[in-house]
Motif scaffolding. Structure first.
Motif, mmCIF file in Angstrom:
data_model
loop_
_atom_site.group_PDB
_atom_site.id
_atom_site.type_symbol
_atom_site.label_atom_id
_atom_site.label_comp_id
_atom_site.label_asym_id
_atom_site.label_seq_id
_atom_site.Cartn_x
_atom_site.Cartn_y
_atom_site.Cartn_z
ATOM 1 N N UNK A 1 0.726 -1.637 -0.122
ATOM 2 C CA UNK A 1 0.178 -0.135 -0.109
ATOM 3 C C UNK A 1 0.953 0.759 -0.292
ATOM 4 N N UNK A 2 0.108 2.184 -0.735
ATOM 5 C CA UNK A 2 1.062 4.009 -0.720
ATOM 6 C C UNK A 2 1.570 4.077 0.303
ATOM 7 N N UNK A 3 -0.210 4.034 1.782
ATOM 8 C CA UNK A 3 0.995 4.718 2.960
ATOM 9 C C UNK A 3 1.502 3.738 3.821
ATOM 10 N N UNK A 4 2.239 2.487 3.978
ATOM 11 C CA UNK A 4 3.078 2.026 4.009
ATOM 12 C C UNK A 4 4.820 2.678 3.794
ATOM 13 N N UNK A 5 4.792 2.345 2.411
ATOM 14 C CA UNK A 5 5.510 2.982 1.547
ATOM 15 C C UNK A 5 6.042 4.277 1.601
ATOM 16 N N UNK A 6 5.446 4.813 2.250
ATOM 17 C CA UNK A 6 5.100 6.589 2.699
ATOM 18 C C UNK A 6 6.101 6.619 4.111
ATOM 19 N N UNK A 7 5.341 5.118 4.924
ATOM 20 C CA UNK A 7 5.661 5.510 6.469
ATOM 21 C C UNK A 7 6.403 4.999 6.806
ATOM 22 N N UNK A 8 7.945 3.902 5.390
ATOM 23 C CA UNK A 8 8.847 2.912 6.232
ATOM 24 C C UNK A 8 10.222 3.946 4.453
ATOM 25 N N UNK A 9 9.370 4.662 4.246
ATOM 26 C CA UNK A 9 10.360 5.132 2.782
ATOM 27 C C UNK A 9 11.122 4.001 1.987
ATOM 28 N N UNK A 10 10.453 2.595 1.920
ATOM 29 C CA UNK A 10 10.697 1.804 1.036
ATOM 30 C C UNK A 10 9.978 1.079 0.437
ATOM 31 N N UNK A 11 10.042 0.645 -0.940
ATOM 32 C CA UNK A 11 8.768 0.225 -1.404
ATOM 33 C C UNK A 11 9.248 -1.462 -1.624
ATOM 34 N N UNK A 12 10.466 -2.103 -1.146
ATOM 35 C CA UNK A 12 10.904 -3.799 -0.741
ATOM 36 C C UNK A 12 12.219 -3.235 0.909
ATOM 37 N N UNK A 13 11.940 -4.535 1.292
ATOM 38 C CA UNK A 13 13.260 -4.521 2.234
ATOM 39 C C UNK A 13 13.972 -6.209 1.518
ATOM 40 N N UNK A 14 14.121 -6.608 2.438
ATOM 41 C CA UNK A 14 15.073 -8.125 1.906
ATOM 42 C C UNK A 14 16.490 -8.231 1.301
ATOM 43 N N UNK A 15 16.864 -8.392 0.769
ATOM 44 C CA UNK A 15 18.838 -9.169 0.458
ATOM 45 C C UNK A 15 19.000 -7.846 -0.068
#
Length: 410
Positions: A373-387
């Motif tokens: 969701x766009x709200x999560x992207x905005x809050x954490x500043x990332x579109x993907x974690x992981x390696x």
């Protein structure tokens, strides 16, 4: 290990070295490595050292280490330490600190801090000179829940004809360490770890199989606890969506072939877990051929998380609150998916015995399950974690990683 323990260790080692009846061997090794990514907005994470970004950096893979071995009759004391820079600080690790007793020609017992024998290169992974690659395939080697442990190991070695059979069994091992999490540093506690490794080797071949089962605990952050507790209140079984007090089992098979100038390494590993982290299978194959002092090589590695882990359709939602919590859970799962593949091309140049230069270029592709969701992207500043991590607003594409290193071991 605290300062008091280190001082006791140094006093003990010094007293042993001073005795004439002890045979002492001292070795040192290191790696000076420069690495970068081709595109900004991406980060290559290893969780035990600095991440690689589009800025040229010496810190992620550079390190120095030393090892001392003291032998007397059937006893061998071994200590190995590493130093590397992490987050503008220097981090010191004791990777070996154990005492081995040879019961007879075939059986031995070892206790203390020991490096795992789970994979082909597990025991020597920190000594870069001993590896052909410039950096290991994370698709397989990141599946190890721990690389070192504190425990007891029973060893059996038997040579017959041209082959050597080695069997290792470990029980009730444990380890605790701080690792770089997606947002902040977290503590990982591993307890009650059991492992079994079998290796059959000759001058040209090596076959290896291993099994490890561990209890792993990483305290959930506030967001995860809110999601799990909230959806549990709606009658959902949320037991698998946590990092706390989980069980991880890792199965592996490895094959190595050396014939004059030809090299082939291949491994497959499967990590099975009941946690927020998905079960995963990873494999790689590396082929190299030595031409005078140069050894060009190619390598392909792939990792796939269990896709069914990301299916949350069975979770019941009856109102706007539960639907919002489920959306956040889907976002967490999407962010933490580390399925990816890497195609590598590299070359090693042996300057002389004990010194080598390496260069490796990786093309990395990541696989996404679900959406965020766009709200999560905005809050954490990332579109993907992981390696492979990707900042918000960064195009999802294949990236290249470049690594040049000078390594030595004496």
């Amino acid at each position: 290990m605290n300062i008091k323990q280190i001082i006791i260790f140094l006093i003990f080692t010094t007293s042993l070295v001073s005795e004439d009846q002890f045979n002492t061997r001292f070795n040192y090794f290191g790696n000076l490595s420069a690495s970068k990514l081709s595109s900004s907005g991406f980060y290559l994470n290893n969780y035990s050292h600095d991440s690689v970004s589009s800025d040229l950096s010496l810190t992620p893979y550079s390190k120095a280490g030393a090892q001392i071995s003291i032998n007397n009759n059937n006893f061998t004391f071994t200590a190995q330490g590493l130093i590397r820079k992490e987050n503008d600080n220097y981090k010191v690790e004791l990777t070996w600190l154990n005492l081995k007793y040879d019961i007879d020609d075939n059986f031995a017992i070892r206790g203390g801090r020991i490096q795992t024998k789970m994979l082909l290169h597990s025991e020597s992974l920190d000594i870069d000179y001993l590896q052909l690659w410039a950096k290991p395939p994370v698709e397989v080697y990141n599946l190890m829940p721990i690389r070192t442990y504190d425990g007891i190991e029973l060893i059996y070695d038997k040579t017959f004809n041209d082959y050597t059979l080695s069997i290792s069994a470990v029980g009730l091992a444990s380890f605790s360490d701080n690792i770089n999490g997606s947002i902040e540093e977290v503590v990982i506690d591993v307890d009650d770890s059991h492992s079994f490794a079998l290796e059959l080797s000759s001058d040209m071949f090596k076959y290896k199989a291993s099994y490890t089962k561990s209890k792993v605990n990483i305290e959930d952050d506030a967001t995860t606890k809110t999601i799990v507790n909230g959806l549990s209140a709606y009658g959902n079984d949320m037991d698998r969506f946590t990092y706390e007090n989980r069980t991880i089992s890792v199965y592996s098979l490895g094959f190595q072939f050396r014939n004059n100038d030809f090299t082939l390494d291949s491994e497959i590993a499967y990590s099975q877990t009941n946690s927020l982290l998905a079960s995963s299978i990873g494999a790689y194959m590396m082929v190299g051929y030595k031409i005078n002092d140069f050894t060009p090589y190619i390598m392909y590695a792939e990792n796939q998380n269990d896709k069914s882990h990301y299916d949350t359709s069975s979770i019941k939602t009856s109102d706007a609150t539960s639907k919002a919590l489920k959306r956040k859970l889907d976002d967490l799962l999407y962010l933490g998916n580390f399925s990816q593949s890497t195609a590598s091309l590299g070359v090693r140049y042996d300057i002389k015995i004990g010194m080598a230069l390496k260069m490796q270029i990786d093309r990395m592709s990541s696989t996404n399950y679900g959406s965020i969701s766009s709200s999560t992207v905005q809050s954490v500043g990332y579109e993907k974690f992981g390696v492979i991590s990707r900042e918000s607003g960064t195009e999802d594409k294949d990236i290249y990683a470049f690594n040049v290193s000078f390594c030595f071991a004496y």
